[in-house]
Design a protein around this motif. Structure first.
Motif, mmCIF file in Angstrom:
data_model
loop_
_atom_site.group_PDB
_atom_site.id
_atom_site.type_symbol
_atom_site.label_atom_id
_atom_site.label_comp_id
_atom_site.label_asym_id
_atom_site.label_seq_id
_atom_site.Cartn_x
_atom_site.Cartn_y
_atom_site.Cartn_z
ATOM 1 N N LYS A 182 0.823 -1.210 0.000
ATOM 2 C CA LYS A 182 0.000 0.000 0.000
ATOM 3 C C LYS A 182 0.856 1.257 0.000
ATOM 4 C CE LYS A 182 -3.974 -2.084 2.353
ATOM 5 N NZ LYS A 182 -4.866 -2.027 3.541
ATOM 6 N N MET A 183 2.175 1.062 0.062
ATOM 7 C CA MET A 183 3.083 2.198 0.116
ATOM 8 C C MET A 183 4.453 1.734 -0.381
ATOM 9 S SD MET A 183 3.716 4.567 3.494
ATOM 10 C CE MET A 183 1.935 4.746 3.745
ATOM 11 N N ASP A 184 5.134 2.571 -1.138
ATOM 12 C CA ASP A 184 6.471 2.198 -1.598
ATOM 13 C C ASP A 184 7.496 2.292 -0.473
ATOM 14 O OD1 ASP A 184 5.722 1.569 -4.144
ATOM 15 O OD2 ASP A 184 6.122 3.566 -4.962
ATOM 16 N N THR A 185 7.508 3.436 0.208
ATOM 17 C CA THR A 185 8.498 3.667 1.270
ATOM 18 C C THR A 185 7.805 4.129 2.537
ATOM 19 O OG1 THR A 185 10.199 4.265 -0.339
ATOM 20 C CG2 THR A 185 10.582 4.918 1.940
ATOM 21 N N LEU A 186 8.162 3.521 3.646
ATOM 22 C CA LEU A 186 7.641 3.910 4.948
ATOM 23 C C LEU A 186 8.819 4.246 5.860
ATOM 24 C CD1 LEU A 186 5.060 3.997 6.829
ATOM 25 C CD2 LEU A 186 5.721 1.711 7.562
ATOM 26 N N HIS A 187 8.715 5.360 6.553
ATOM 27 C CA HIS A 187 9.737 5.759 7.520
ATOM 28 C C HIS A 187 9.223 5.436 8.921
ATOM 29 C CE1 HIS A 187 12.026 8.013 4.470
ATOM 30 N NE2 HIS A 187 10.828 8.290 3.964
ATOM 31 N N ILE A 194 6.742 4.364 18.898
ATOM 32 C CA ILE A 194 7.018 4.203 17.471
ATOM 33 C C ILE A 194 6.150 5.170 16.681
ATOM 34 C CG2 ILE A 194 6.972 2.590 15.537
ATOM 35 C CD1 ILE A 194 7.289 0.343 17.626
ATOM 36 N N THR A 195 6.787 5.892 15.752
ATOM 37 C CA THR A 195 6.062 6.847 14.918
ATOM 38 C C THR A 195 6.236 6.466 13.454
ATOM 39 O OG1 THR A 195 6.585 8.572 16.549
ATOM 40 C CG2 THR A 195 5.687 9.288 14.437
ATOM 41 N N PHE A 196 5.115 6.472 12.723
ATOM 42 C CA PHE A 196 5.121 6.134 11.299
ATOM 43 C C PHE A 196 5.086 7.420 10.469
ATOM 44 C CE2 PHE A 196 3.885 2.281 13.249
ATOM 45 C CZ PHE A 196 3.932 1.235 12.331
ATOM 46 N N PHE A 197 5.874 7.449 9.391
ATOM 47 C CA PHE A 197 5.853 8.577 8.459
ATOM 48 C C PHE A 197 5.696 8.036 7.044
ATOM 49 C CE2 PHE A 197 8.291 9.965 12.112
ATOM 50 C CZ PHE A 197 7.841 11.257 12.356
ATOM 51 N N ASP A 198 4.949 8.750 6.223
ATOM 52 C CA ASP A 198 4.792 8.310 4.838
ATOM 53 C C ASP A 198 5.985 8.748 4.000
ATOM 54 O OD1 ASP A 198 4.471 10.997 4.221
ATOM 55 O OD2 ASP A 198 2.291 10.860 3.954
ATOM 56 N N GLU A 199 5.876 8.591 2.676
ATOM 57 C CA GLU A 199 7.000 8.896 1.785
ATOM 58 C C GLU A 199 7.373 10.369 1.791
ATOM 59 O OE1 GLU A 199 6.427 5.655 -1.739
ATOM 60 O OE2 GLU A 199 4.758 7.033 -1.353
ATOM 61 N N GLN A 200 6.421 11.222 2.140
ATOM 62 C CA GLN A 200 6.678 12.662 2.192
ATOM 63 C C GLN A 200 7.009 13.135 3.608
ATOM 64 O OE1 GLN A 200 6.894 14.299 -0.685
ATOM 65 N NE2 GLN A 200 6.420 12.313 -1.618
ATOM 66 N N PHE A 201 7.298 12.162 4.487
ATOM 67 C CA PHE A 201 7.656 12.436 5.883
ATOM 68 C C PHE A 201 6.522 13.087 6.669
ATOM 69 C CE2 PHE A 201 11.633 12.229 3.561
ATOM 70 C CZ PHE A 201 12.369 11.346 4.336
ATOM 71 N N MET A 202 5.295 12.822 6.229
ATOM 72 C CA MET A 202 4.142 13.260 6.998
ATOM 73 C C MET A 202 3.791 12.157 7.979
ATOM 74 S SD MET A 202 3.446 16.256 5.856
ATOM 75 C CE MET A 202 1.811 16.527 6.547
ATOM 76 N N PRO A 238 4.831 -2.255 3.091
ATOM 77 C CA PRO A 238 5.615 -1.365 2.215
ATOM 78 C C PRO A 238 6.739 -2.107 1.495
ATOM 79 C CG PRO A 238 6.186 -1.019 4.517
ATOM 80 C CD PRO A 238 5.017 -1.936 4.511
ATOM 81 N N LYS A 239 7.094 -1.581 0.310
ATOM 82 C CA LYS A 239 8.198 -2.185 -0.433
ATOM 83 C C LYS A 239 9.538 -1.936 0.272
ATOM 84 C CE LYS A 239 6.083 -1.754 -5.019
ATOM 85 N NZ LYS A 239 6.214 -1.132 -6.373
ATOM 86 N N ARG A 240 9.598 -0.813 0.994
ATOM 87 C CA ARG A 240 10.840 -0.460 1.675
ATOM 88 C C ARG A 240 10.513 0.195 3.016
ATOM 89 N NH1 ARG A 240 15.520 3.824 0.148
ATOM 90 N NH2 ARG A 240 13.716 5.123 -0.302
#
Length: 290
Positions: A182-187, A194-202, A238-240
């Motif tokens: 559902k997402m290419d990259t997850l931070h 634990i805090t999750f951020f999307d590809e745009q660091f939101m 996520p892929k990454r």
């Protein structure tokens, strides 16, 4: 002349071979004789050379016989006949003995110190020119056998937990393999929580994460799956994953790495701030270019 009398012919032969091998690297004038029919090892000695014999005897106990005793406990008391299973448990036992697993060592019920076996050996060699190996084990080593049972018991419990953990990991890998990302990259930031951020660091808020969780996952694995981290990660698939942490060896980080394998990249704790700043610069540059 000192002699050590064995009940077992095999033990007599093994000690004789061990002593010869030991003395090969410790030159001396000892004469050693094996009386195979009577299971006796005879040693000519003087006060200097007896120290070499005592050290060899100690090594025989802790490197050869200790292995025998642990395996006997595994087979006779816990019915572990499979050699591969025995070996896995033995590796845990020795990791505790060698001080590598302090978390398990504190669980040992029986008091005792394997290093004190040397003191017992010193005593028996001072008191006797000739002694029975089996009597030595029965009367001098008895306090240590209960301790050895404790090492085995703790190590079996750890082995079972490790087996359950591996089954858990494989089950979740199977679940992950059938998921569409559902997402290419997850931070993922490991801090006090634990805090999750999307590809745009939101930041992905907790409520949004809960809505993303596949309910089948919690239904099928209610005990093992952490709804705050593992469940949303598996559901997003996520892929990454870029994981930022101060403690890369903590258990939850290790579990995420084991499940997601090559998808996970461990970053320094400060790396997230630098990545966010770089992303902002790229976005600004793109906007200006547009």
């Amino acid at each position: 002349m000192a002699e050590i009398i064995f009940r077992s012919r095999m033990d007599a032969k093994r000690f004789y071979d061990h002593l010869l091998e030991y003395l090969r690297f410790n030159p001396n004038n000892l004469d050693i004789l094996l009386l195979e029919d009577r299971h006796i090892v005879k040693i000519s000695e003087n006060k200097v050379e007896v120290e070499a014999v005592k050290d060899a005897f100690y090594q025989f106990i802790v490197k050869i016989k200790l292995d025998d005793w642990f395996r006997a406990i595994l087979q006779q008391q816990y019915y572990y006949e499979d050699l591969e299973e025995q070996q896995h448990i033995m590796e845990i036992i020795y990791s505790v003995l060698e001080g590598q697993r302090k978390d398990l060592a504190i669980l040992i019920k029986e008091n005792g110190d394997v290093s004190k076996i040397r003191e017992v050996i010193d005593e028996i060699f001072q008191e006797h020119v000739s002694f029975s190996f089996d009597s030595f084990l029965k009367f001098r080593m008895r306090p240590y056998f209960k301790m050895l049972e404790s090492y085995v018991e703790i190590s079996i419990d750890e082995y079972k937990m490790e087996q359950e953990y591996q089954i858990f990991i494989h089950t979740l890998r199977d679940f992950l393999s059938g998921r569409e990302p559902k997402m290419d990259t997850l931070h993922l930031l490991f801090d006090e929580e634990i805090t999750f951020f999307d590809e745009q660091f939101m930041e992905i808020k907790r409520g949004d994460l809960v809505r993303m969780i596949d309910r089948k996952l919690l239904f099928n694995h209610p005990v093992y799956v952490d709804s705050a981290s593992i469940a949303p990660l598996l559901s997003i698939a996520p892929k990454r994953i870029l994981l930022y942490t101060k403690t890369p060896e903590e258990p939850l980080v290790r579990t995420i790495k084991n499940i997601f394998e090559e998808r996970v990249t461990i970053k320094t704790y400060k790396g997230l701030r630098h990545a966010k700043e770089w992303n902002q610069l790229e976005n600004t540059a793109n906007e200006n270019g547009a």
